[in-house]
Design an enzyme around this catalytic site. Structure first.
Site, PDB file in Angstrom:
ATOM      1  N   CYS A 197      15.494   5.553 -31.375  1.00 16.09           N
ATOM      2  CA  CYS A 197      14.292   4.569 -31.124  1.00 16.09           C
ATOM      3  C   CYS A 197      14.424   3.382 -31.969  1.00 16.09           C
ATOM      4  CB  CYS A 197      12.706   5.411 -31.236  1.00 16.09           C
ATOM      5  SG  CYS A 197      11.373   4.490 -30.509  1.00 16.09           S
TER       6      CYS A 197
ATOM      7  N   CYS B  66      11.232   2.592 -33.815  1.00 20.35           N
ATOM      8  CA  CYS B  66      11.080   3.589 -34.839  1.00 20.35           C
ATOM      9  C   CYS B  66      12.509   4.256 -35.762  1.00 20.35           C
ATOM     10  CB  CYS B  66      10.227   4.609 -35.045  1.00 20.35           C
ATOM     11  SG  CYS B  66      10.303   5.873 -34.373  1.00 20.35           S
TER      12      CYS B  66
ATOM     13  N   CYS C 242       8.810   8.361 -27.002  1.00 24.24           N
ATOM     14  CA  CYS C 242       8.908   8.689 -28.550  1.00 24.24           C
ATOM     15  C   CYS C 242       8.020   9.770 -28.778  1.00 24.24           C
ATOM     16  CB  CYS C 242       9.575   7.446 -29.594  1.00 24.24           C
ATOM     17  SG  CYS C 242       9.913   8.013 -30.679  1.00 24.24           S
TER      18      CYS C 242
ATOM     19  N   CYS D  49      16.526   8.882 -17.206  1.00 30.77           N
ATOM     20  CA  CYS D  49      16.905   7.330 -17.575  1.00 30.77           C
ATOM     21  C   CYS D  49      16.001   6.404 -17.625  1.00 30.77           C
ATOM     22  CB  CYS D  49      16.569   6.716 -15.934  1.00 30.77           C
ATOM     23  SG  CYS D  49      17.337   7.657 -14.533  1.00 30.77           S
TER      24      CYS D  49
END
Length: 143
Positions: A48, A51, A97, A122
């Protein structure tokens, strides 16, 4: 929803550039076929961008010709969360996330890609950072 990483919009804006903020924190979408990782074949982990939680591995990435990096499975089911998305007059499944709640992209069901699952994640390139695996030339040497 409460997340392990929980920041205010002001804090996110200070850490992310305007386009990253638009996609990750406002559920935007980058244009198809322009993302940094659309055609990448580098072995490694996709994290991510907000983070740095590890989300996907390169060995689950495949070319779906949809214009965004596609994966057939997350690293583990607890790494992502799913939210019904009724924007733009259709019903889709948004992928976020699970650590910070940032928008990653969407997951679609369907066969015909020659992959182990019927899931096609995607994911916006701008939502991720690729951390390449160490190659044999970079591996620690044993004495």
């Amino acid at each position: 929803m409460s997340y392990q990483v929980n920041k205010s919009d002001a804090e996110w804006r200070a850490e992310l550039d305007p386009e990253e903020f638009r996609v990750l924190r406002q559920a935007g979408t980058e244009a198809p076929f322009v993302g940094e990782y659309t055609d990448t074949k580098t072995a490694g982990s996709y994290r991510c961008r907000a983070c740095q939680a590890e989300l996907f591995r390169s060995d689950t990435k495949f070319d779906s010709h949809c214009g965004w990096p596609s994966f057939y499975a997350p690293l583990a089911e607890d790494r992502v969360e799913y939210v019904e998305d009724r924007s733009f007059g259709s019903v889709r499944t948004e992928v976020r996330c699970a650590t910070c709640g940032s928008h990653l992209g969407h997951v679609f069901e369907g066969e015909g890609y020659g992959i182990p699952t019927d899931q096609r994640y995607c994911i916006n390139s701008i939502s991720m950072t690729l951390v390449a695996d160490e190659g044999p030339e970079d591996a620690p040497r044993r004495a």
